[in-house]
Design an enzyme around this catalytic site. Structure first.
Site, mmCIF file in Angstrom:
data_model
loop_
_atom_site.group_PDB
_atom_site.id
_atom_site.type_symbol
_atom_site.label_atom_id
_atom_site.label_comp_id
_atom_site.label_asym_id
_atom_site.label_seq_id
_atom_site.Cartn_x
_atom_site.Cartn_y
_atom_site.Cartn_z
ATOM 1 N N GLY A 35 -2.684 8.441 -4.252
ATOM 2 C CA GLY A 35 -1.989 9.616 -4.966
ATOM 3 C C GLY A 35 -0.657 9.871 -4.069
ATOM 4 O O GLY A 35 -0.504 9.332 -2.979
ATOM 5 N N ASP A 36 -0.047 10.827 -4.583
ATOM 6 C CA ASP A 36 1.010 11.531 -4.052
ATOM 7 C C ASP A 36 1.461 12.740 -4.825
ATOM 8 O O ASP A 36 0.427 13.039 -5.301
ATOM 9 C CB ASP A 36 2.343 10.410 -3.909
ATOM 10 C CG ASP A 36 3.469 11.187 -3.077
ATOM 11 O OD1 ASP A 36 3.380 11.014 -1.757
ATOM 12 O OD2 ASP A 36 4.485 11.556 -3.618
ATOM 13 N N LYS A 80 1.009 -1.041 -0.098
ATOM 14 C CA LYS A 80 0.097 0.090 -0.055
ATOM 15 C C LYS A 80 1.016 1.213 -0.142
ATOM 16 O O LYS A 80 1.686 1.408 0.922
ATOM 17 C CB LYS A 80 -0.928 0.002 1.280
ATOM 18 C CG LYS A 80 -1.733 1.195 1.254
ATOM 19 C CD LYS A 80 -3.056 1.023 0.630
ATOM 20 C CE LYS A 80 -3.958 2.080 0.379
ATOM 21 N NZ LYS A 80 -3.386 2.794 -1.035
ATOM 22 N N GLN A 98 7.119 3.848 3.967
ATOM 23 C CA GLN A 98 5.819 3.569 3.894
ATOM 24 C C GLN A 98 5.667 1.933 4.844
ATOM 25 O O GLN A 98 4.470 2.027 5.379
ATOM 26 C CB GLN A 98 5.386 3.379 2.470
ATOM 27 C CG GLN A 98 3.668 3.287 2.331
ATOM 28 C CD GLN A 98 3.029 4.854 2.077
ATOM 29 O OE1 GLN A 98 3.690 5.498 1.571
ATOM 30 N NE2 GLN A 98 2.238 4.767 3.123
ATOM 31 N N LYS A 100 5.273 3.432 8.180
ATOM 32 C CA LYS A 100 4.288 4.296 8.392
ATOM 33 C C LYS A 100 2.947 3.239 8.645
ATOM 34 O O LYS A 100 2.197 3.800 9.627
ATOM 35 C CB LYS A 100 4.221 5.307 7.197
ATOM 36 C CG LYS A 100 3.021 6.401 7.378
ATOM 37 C CD LYS A 100 2.826 6.922 6.041
ATOM 38 C CE LYS A 100 4.153 7.605 5.557
ATOM 39 N NZ LYS A 100 4.126 8.642 4.654
ATOM 40 N N ASN A 115 -2.048 19.102 -1.776
ATOM 41 C CA ASN A 115 -3.086 18.386 -0.963
ATOM 42 C C ASN A 115 -2.798 18.676 0.545
ATOM 43 O O ASN A 115 -3.754 18.943 1.232
ATOM 44 C CB ASN A 115 -3.161 16.882 -1.517
ATOM 45 C CG ASN A 115 -3.849 16.201 -0.700
ATOM 46 O OD1 ASN A 115 -3.702 15.687 0.238
ATOM 47 N ND2 ASN A 115 -5.400 15.930 -0.811
ATOM 48 N N SER A 163 -6.925 5.733 3.524
ATOM 49 C CA SER A 163 -7.038 4.942 2.519
ATOM 50 C C SER A 163 -7.225 3.364 2.967
ATOM 51 O O SER A 163 -8.134 2.782 2.500
ATOM 52 C CB SER A 163 -5.567 4.830 1.835
ATOM 53 O OG SER A 163 -5.555 5.926 1.001
ATOM 54 N N THR A 223 -4.669 13.641 5.077
ATOM 55 C CA THR A 223 -3.087 13.771 5.423
ATOM 56 C C THR A 223 -3.015 15.018 6.119
ATOM 57 O O THR A 223 -2.165 14.931 7.355
ATOM 58 C CB THR A 223 -2.266 13.722 4.291
ATOM 59 O OG1 THR A 223 -2.566 12.439 3.347
ATOM 60 C CG2 THR A 223 -0.879 13.377 4.558
ATOM 61 N N LYS A 235 5.341 1.914 -3.064
ATOM 62 C CA LYS A 235 5.301 3.113 -3.597
ATOM 63 C C LYS A 235 5.555 3.009 -5.194
ATOM 64 O O LYS A 235 6.202 2.218 -5.407
ATOM 65 C CB LYS A 235 6.553 4.014 -3.009
ATOM 66 C CG LYS A 235 6.186 5.531 -3.220
ATOM 67 C CD LYS A 235 5.278 5.983 -2.100
ATOM 68 C CE LYS A 235 4.773 7.391 -2.277
ATOM 69 N NZ LYS A 235 3.930 8.087 -1.163
HETATM 70 P P1 NDP Z 1 0.933 17.930 -4.374
HETATM 71 O O1 NDP Z 1 1.297 17.479 -5.778
HETATM 72 O O2 NDP Z 1 -0.439 18.051 -4.069
HETATM 73 O O3 NDP Z 1 1.534 19.126 -3.809
HETATM 74 C C1 NDP Z 1 2.946 19.274 -3.645
HETATM 75 C C2 NDP Z 1 3.417 20.673 -3.393
HETATM 76 O O4 NDP Z 1 4.706 20.745 -2.861
HETATM 77 C C3 NDP Z 1 3.099 21.632 -4.462
HETATM 78 O O5 NDP Z 1 2.882 22.925 -3.893
HETATM 79 C C4 NDP Z 1 4.621 21.718 -5.193
HETATM 80 O O6 NDP Z 1 4.760 22.865 -5.868
HETATM 81 C C5 NDP Z 1 5.426 21.554 -4.038
HETATM 82 N N1 NDP Z 1 6.619 20.830 -4.381
HETATM 83 C C6 NDP Z 1 7.019 19.504 -4.982
HETATM 84 N N2 NDP Z 1 8.174 19.420 -5.165
HETATM 85 C C7 NDP Z 1 8.657 20.309 -4.773
HETATM 86 C C8 NDP Z 1 10.116 21.009 -4.955
HETATM 87 N N3 NDP Z 1 10.993 19.940 -5.507
HETATM 88 N N4 NDP Z 1 10.606 22.055 -4.478
HETATM 89 C C9 NDP Z 1 9.547 22.777 -3.749
HETATM 90 N N5 NDP Z 1 8.194 22.507 -3.630
HETATM 91 C C10 NDP Z 1 7.826 21.451 -4.289
HETATM 92 O O7 NDP Z 1 1.557 16.766 -3.351
HETATM 93 P P2 NDP Z 1 0.927 16.367 -2.144
HETATM 94 O O8 NDP Z 1 0.373 17.383 -1.079
HETATM 95 O O9 NDP Z 1 0.010 15.160 -1.930
HETATM 96 O O10 NDP Z 1 2.333 15.839 -1.330
HETATM 97 C C11 NDP Z 1 3.227 16.529 -0.511
HETATM 98 C C12 NDP Z 1 4.018 15.762 0.418
HETATM 99 O O11 NDP Z 1 3.412 15.101 1.239
HETATM 100 C C13 NDP Z 1 4.882 14.747 -0.332
HETATM 101 O O12 NDP Z 1 6.025 14.532 0.284
HETATM 102 C C14 NDP Z 1 4.265 13.257 -0.143
HETATM 103 O O13 NDP Z 1 4.883 12.241 -0.338
HETATM 104 C C15 NDP Z 1 3.697 13.847 1.190
HETATM 105 N N6 NDP Z 1 2.499 12.641 1.598
HETATM 106 C C16 NDP Z 1 1.170 12.735 0.652
HETATM 107 C C17 NDP Z 1 0.195 12.189 1.323
HETATM 108 C C18 NDP Z 1 -1.059 12.320 0.277
HETATM 109 O O14 NDP Z 1 -2.003 11.857 0.893
HETATM 110 N N7 NDP Z 1 -1.087 13.156 -0.453
HETATM 111 C C19 NDP Z 1 0.118 11.179 2.241
HETATM 112 C C20 NDP Z 1 1.602 11.347 2.880
HETATM 113 C C21 NDP Z 1 2.564 12.021 2.641
HETATM 114 P P3 NDP Z 1 4.724 23.084 -7.378
HETATM 115 O O15 NDP Z 1 3.413 22.779 -7.708
HETATM 116 O O16 NDP Z 1 5.410 24.201 -7.836
HETATM 117 O O17 NDP Z 1 5.721 21.869 -7.831
#
Ligand code: NDP
Length: 449
Positions: A168-169, A93, A114, A117, A245, A381, A213, A129
């Site tokens: 998603g991620d 997962k 993961q 977690k 997100n 999830s 999250t 992943k």
């Molecule tokens: P999204 O794609 O929805 O958002 C990612 C955000 O982070 C955007 O604002 C993006 O900006 C910014 N970002 C991405 N890469 C970079 C970078 N290299 N430098 C600076 N900013 C960056 O992703 P999520 O919110 O889903 O995920 C964010 C984090 O949370 C990740 O680490 C993910 O693994 C973790 N996570 C997510 C979960 C989920 O349920 N979605 C669950 C647990 C953890 P821009 O648009 O400019 O790229």
């Protein structure tokens, strides 16, 4: 060097030798192994059962070609991966990441994290992943759909409701999950809702999965604050990084609980809004219109956009890194400490560098590690899978209260385990040890397979 230390050292050495150049994977393994000496000393059966050697090697890594045709009729080729890390506690997962920086290294680090977690959630979930170096920024809906369909054409051979359940991620939200699930149904001819989570609530998704999250992170912070006299969410000043997100829903929950969220960022800069971010406007711009953060500043007025600048320079009580790995380094941690920050909790996966964590400890800032603090997404999830298996749908309040209960438990477990192993308040050690013990015991019970 004690026997326990030698075994842990050998395990890390194996990771370095076997995975040349995979620095993120090495960093993730190092952070876990560093916590495990006391537990390995107390439980020789883990060494005898080869648990350390086995737990650092993914069960399976699938790598595949993803060809698709862009809007100009030009054939493009991306790389796709699925890392099936551990199925000791249940089906693999973990989410799918679409970002130009994705490599096998990225996904092994995320898959390894993961496993632990998912163990902390208390649910029956293994760890995995996947993703691709596809960059959804600037792509049309048609391009994203064709890419998702091609990606799923291969991934479908490797997943299933009882086998491996993606979600998603970064770069994979509701739109992408819809295209991926549609293609899975088309290929298999089956309505197997539990094969993927994060689906829309109209076709098998769970209420509150979108929010989970970010909301879960803030529930975890609320629990951490019980050990922080004089600071509550109510009246606190909060900074989040990212505006995707996790960032958006962390900001929403923090502000519902009385905090003022003054800044957030994307990969091009940050916005500072002293009155507190207008989260409906932010959501409309980032989630619906898929525009850059600079558009928020243009429309909102009375706030400042700092292109190319680092959000950690903003003064705050609570910092929530919610963007990506290694986005907060030692210098950022020093700046946050100098500006009076008292709590940092990780919404993203491994957003703090190893040096940042050292500084955070040194300065006495409370720290919530990702494995524990952002587990609310995967936990929900797990609840979505449960609803799919029972062919039913719970209401928002029920899912949200389960999420709150799970996050409260994860905090209590990490804190109690830290106490038990002589490192009170160290939630990194507490989370790593508690998760390791659950996975290791399951591995021992099931033999060397
Ligand atoms: P999204 O794609 O929805 O958002 C990612 C955000 O982070 C955007 O604002 C993006 O900006 C910014 N970002 C991405 N890469 C970079 C970078 N290299 N430098 C600076 N900013 C960056 O992703 P999520 O919110 O889903 O995920 C964010 C984090 O949370 C990740 O680490 C993910 O693994 C973790 N996570 C997510 C979960 C989920 O349920 N979605 C669950 C647990 C953890 P821009 O648009 O400019 O790229």
């Amino acid at each position: 060097m004690s026997d326990a230390d030698a075994v842990l050292h050998d395990a890390l050495d194996t990771v370095v030798q076997r995975n040349p150049g995979q620095v993120l994977y090495r960093q993730a393994v190092h952070e876990v192994l560093e916590s495990l000496a006391p537990v390995v000393r107390q439980h020789p059966e883990y060494v005898e059962g080869g648990i350390l050697k086995r737990i650092i090697e993914p069960e399976r890594v699938v790598s595949f070609r993803v060809p698709w045709v862009d809007d100009n009729g030009v054939v493009q080729v991306q790389r796709g991966f699925r890392v099936q890390f551990s199925s000791d506690l249940g089906p693999y997962k973990g989410g799918l990441r679409f970002h130009k920086s994705v490599t096998e290294d990225t996904l092994k680090f995320l898959g390894f994290e993961q496993v632990f977690k998912n163990a902390l959630t208390g649910l029956g979930l293994g760890g995995g992943k996947g993703g691709s170096d596809f960059d959804p920024h600037g792509k049309s809906n048609g391009e994203v759909m064709r890419f998702c369909q091609s990606f799923m054409a291969e991934l479908a051979h490797h997943i299933g409701a009882d086998l491996d359940v993606p979600a998603g991620d970064i770069g994979v939200g509701g739109r992408e999950i819809g295209y991926l699930y549609g293609q899975y149904r088309k290929i298999t001819g089956r309505n197997e809702a539990g094969v993927i989570t994060g689906k829309g609530v109209g076709y098998g998704g769970s209420w509150a999965r979108t929010e989970a999250t970010g909301y879960g992170l803030v529930y975890f912070v609320r629990e951490m604050l019980r050990d922080c006299p004089g600071l509550t969410l109510e009246g606190s000043r909060v900074v989040v990084s990212g505006s995707g997100n996790v960032a958006l829903y962390a900001a929403k929950k923090a502000s519902q609980l009385g905090a003022t969220v003054v800044a957030c960022s994307d990969s091009q800069g940050y916005v500072l809004d002293e009155d507190g971010l207008d989260l409906d406007l932010l959501s409309e711009i980032k989630d619906v219109r898929r525009e850059r953060l600079s558009a928020y500043a243009d429309e909102r007025g009375n706030c400042t956009y700092f292109p190319g600048k680092n959000v950690w320079e903003v003064e705050c009580d609570i910092a929530l890194p919610c963007a990506t790995q290694n986005e907060l380094d030692g210098n950022d941690a020093r700046t946050l400490a100098e500006n009076g920050c008292r709590l940092i909790a990780e919404g993203a996966n491994m957003p703090c560098t190893e040096e940042a964590i050292e500084v955070i400890h040194e300065k006495g800032i409370l720290f919530g590690p990702a494995k524990a603090a952002n587990a609310g997404g995967v936990a929900t999830s797990g609840l979505e899978m449960r609803q799919n298996a029972g062919r039913l749908q719970w209401d928002f309040e029920r899912v949200d209260s389960e999420l709150d209960r799970i996050m409260t438990n994860i905090h209590a477990t990490a804190a109690a385990t830290a106490d038990e192993y002589g490192v009170p308040g160290d939630l990194i050690a507490g989370a790593n040890i508690a998760a390791f013990r659950r996975v290791a015991d399951a591995m021992l019970a099931q033999g060397v397979i």
